[in-house]
Write a protein that holds these residues in place. Structure first.
Motif, PDB file in Angstrom:
ATOM      1  N   LEU A   1     -24.940  40.347 -94.083  1.00 43.22           N
ATOM      2  CA  LEU A   1     -23.215  40.092 -94.014  1.00 43.22           C
ATOM      3  C   LEU A   1     -23.510  39.634 -91.853  1.00 43.22           C
ATOM      4  O   LEU A   1     -22.934  38.836 -91.730  1.00 43.22           O
ATOM      5  CB  LEU A   1     -22.900  41.643 -93.612  1.00 43.22           C
ATOM      6  N   GLY A   2     -24.438  40.341 -91.252  1.00 44.96           N
ATOM      7  CA  GLY A   2     -24.644  40.404 -90.192  1.00 44.96           C
ATOM      8  C   GLY A   2     -25.217  38.488 -89.735  1.00 44.96           C
ATOM      9  O   GLY A   2     -24.849  38.450 -88.491  1.00 44.96           O
TER      10      GLY A   2
ATOM     11  N   LEU B   1     -15.798  45.679 -86.216  1.00 39.86           N
ATOM     12  CA  LEU B   1     -16.665  45.567 -84.989  1.00 39.86           C
ATOM     13  C   LEU B   1     -17.675  44.261 -84.299  1.00 39.86           C
ATOM     14  O   LEU B   1     -17.924  44.850 -83.378  1.00 39.86           O
ATOM     15  CB  LEU B   1     -17.147  46.332 -85.240  1.00 39.86           C
ATOM     16  N   ALA B   2     -17.315  43.715 -84.596  1.00 38.89           N
ATOM     17  CA  ALA B   2     -18.516  42.314 -84.644  1.00 38.89           C
ATOM     18  C   ALA B   2     -18.607  41.530 -83.373  1.00 38.89           C
ATOM     19  O   ALA B   2     -19.394  41.525 -82.690  1.00 38.89           O
ATOM     20  CB  ALA B   2     -18.226  40.333 -85.702  1.00 38.89           C
ATOM     21  N   PRO B   3     -17.267  41.339 -82.711  1.00 45.34           N
ATOM     22  CA  PRO B   3     -16.759  41.297 -81.429  1.00 45.34           C
ATOM     23  C   PRO B   3     -17.967  42.029 -80.354  1.00 45.34           C
ATOM     24  O   PRO B   3     -18.785  41.668 -78.890  1.00 45.34           O
ATOM     25  CB  PRO B   3     -15.240  40.923 -81.401  1.00 45.34           C
TER      26      PRO B   3
ATOM     27  N   ILE C   1     -14.635  52.189 -90.308  1.00 46.57           N
ATOM     28  CA  ILE C   1     -14.102  50.256 -89.066  1.00 46.57           C
ATOM     29  C   ILE C   1     -15.493  49.252 -89.816  1.00 46.57           C
ATOM     30  O   ILE C   1     -16.310  49.101 -90.049  1.00 46.57           O
ATOM     31  CB  ILE C   1     -14.639  50.467 -87.763  1.00 46.57           C
ATOM     32  N   PRO C   2     -14.288  47.795 -90.196  1.00 47.25           N
ATOM     33  CA  PRO C   2     -14.338  46.766 -90.636  1.00 47.25           C
ATOM     34  C   PRO C   2     -15.472  46.314 -90.054  1.00 47.25           C
ATOM     35  O   PRO C   2     -15.454  46.288 -89.284  1.00 47.25           O
ATOM     36  CB  PRO C   2     -13.211  46.226 -91.044  1.00 47.25           C
ATOM     37  N   LEU C   3     -16.426  45.569 -90.679  1.00 46.73           N
ATOM     38  CA  LEU C   3     -17.525  44.808 -89.658  1.00 46.73           C
ATOM     39  C   LEU C   3     -16.807  43.905 -89.031  1.00 46.73           C
ATOM     40  O   LEU C   3     -17.157  43.544 -87.488  1.00 46.73           O
ATOM     41  CB  LEU C   3     -19.194  44.736 -90.883  1.00 46.73           C
TER      42      LEU C   3
ATOM     43  N   ALA D   1     -29.497  48.620 -89.183  1.00 45.84           N
ATOM     44  CA  ALA D   1     -29.461  49.670 -88.767  1.00 45.84           C
ATOM     45  C   ALA D   1     -28.322  50.071 -89.321  1.00 45.84           C
ATOM     46  O   ALA D   1     -28.698  51.856 -89.586  1.00 45.84           O
ATOM     47  CB  ALA D   1     -30.038  49.776 -87.538  1.00 45.84           C
ATOM     48  N   LEU D   2     -26.964  49.716 -88.901  1.00 51.03           N
ATOM     49  CA  LEU D   2     -25.840  50.550 -89.286  1.00 51.03           C
ATOM     50  C   LEU D   2     -26.189  50.789 -90.556  1.00 51.03           C
ATOM     51  O   LEU D   2     -24.944  52.070 -90.674  1.00 51.03           O
ATOM     52  CB  LEU D   2     -24.774  50.514 -88.756  1.00 51.03           C
TER      53      LEU D   2
END
Length: 250
Positions: A194-195, A109-111, A104-106, A128-129
């Motif tokens: 990215l985070g 998943l971000a929201p 799954i693209p980040l 961590a992911l």
């Protein structure tokens, strides 16, 4: 010259050729203003006290997030992989869940992740992911990489399940775990950067967004180059550790 020496020499020559090509493209303006000459960008940023201080402060924040995420992700990945080894009935479900989370693209998943940890915790969580999946795969495959002859010997010798795990399965999994670390290190750096795009207070990812919004092309180039070099350094550091420790369990 040995084959290893030739590989190192070819690697150095390839890197120099790439750097020279990037410099020529920037000097000749073949890619427009969006591609500055690397030497100009580096000296321009490092020669400015404000920009250099901002760069190193952001680098420090990213390293902390990546290191924390690497530790958390590695422990979690090893624990989940070991859980699937102890309870084979759980293994298919764990494998599928890990694969789905990794594909799954980040951005999608971000929201959900932000609601769980908040913007400030995103960089550590995504790091961590990035590290956790590599360590999960390394653990799951490494624990099963036991020689059938060795396994039969332990069984015939009357070894218990606990002795089989501690004295055979875990030592056999060490090379795979070390290989997973080489991917987890660079994955944690990429995940942290990215985070930081999703509301982190500081870091290389934040500096990238700021430089893009303010059209600071040279600063953006140096920040991206720094992130790539840190990821490369993390990879080769783990490779060195793998070679050092792996000799004992080869």
């Amino acid at each position: 010259m040995s084959s290893r020496g030739k590989k190192i020499l070819l690697g150095i020559l390839g890197a120099l050729a790439l750097i020279l090509a990037a410099e020529l493209i920037g000097r000749l303006g073949l890619a427009g203003k969006a591609w500055p000459a690397p030497s100009d960008a580096i000296f321009s940023v490092l020669g400015n006290k404000l920009n250099s201080a901002l760069l190193f402060r952001s680098l420090g924040a990213t390293l902390v997030s990546a290191g924390t995420g690497l530790l958390i992700g590695s422990v979690a990945g090893v624990a989940v992989g070991f859980l699937g080894f102890l309870f084979p009935v759980l293994r298919p479900g764990l494998d599928q869940t890990a694969s789905i989370l990794n594909t799954i693209p980040l951005v999608a998943l971000a929201p959900l992740l932000i609601t769980l940890v908040g913007p400030q915790g995103m960089s550590v969580l995504t790091a961590a992911l990035g590290a956790g999946f590599a360590m999960f795969v390394a653990t799951a495959s490494g624990l099963l990489a036991v020689s059938p002859a060795h396994s039969d010997f332990f069984t015939v010798s009357g070894a218990s399940r606990l002795q089989h795990i501690i004295r055979l399965s875990l030592p056999s999994a060490v090379p795979s775990l070390l290989g997973g670390l080489t991917l987890a290190g660079s994955g944690a750096v990429l995940g942290a950067v990215l985070g930081e795009w999703f509301g982190a207070p500081s870091g290389l990812g934040v500096l990238m967004i700021s430089s893009m919004q303010n059209f600071q092309v040279k600063l953006l180039f140096v920040v991206a180059l720094t992130a790539a070099l840190v990821s490369l350094l993390a990879f080769y550091t783990m490779v060195a550790i793998q070679k050092l420790v792996g000799r004992r369990f080869a």
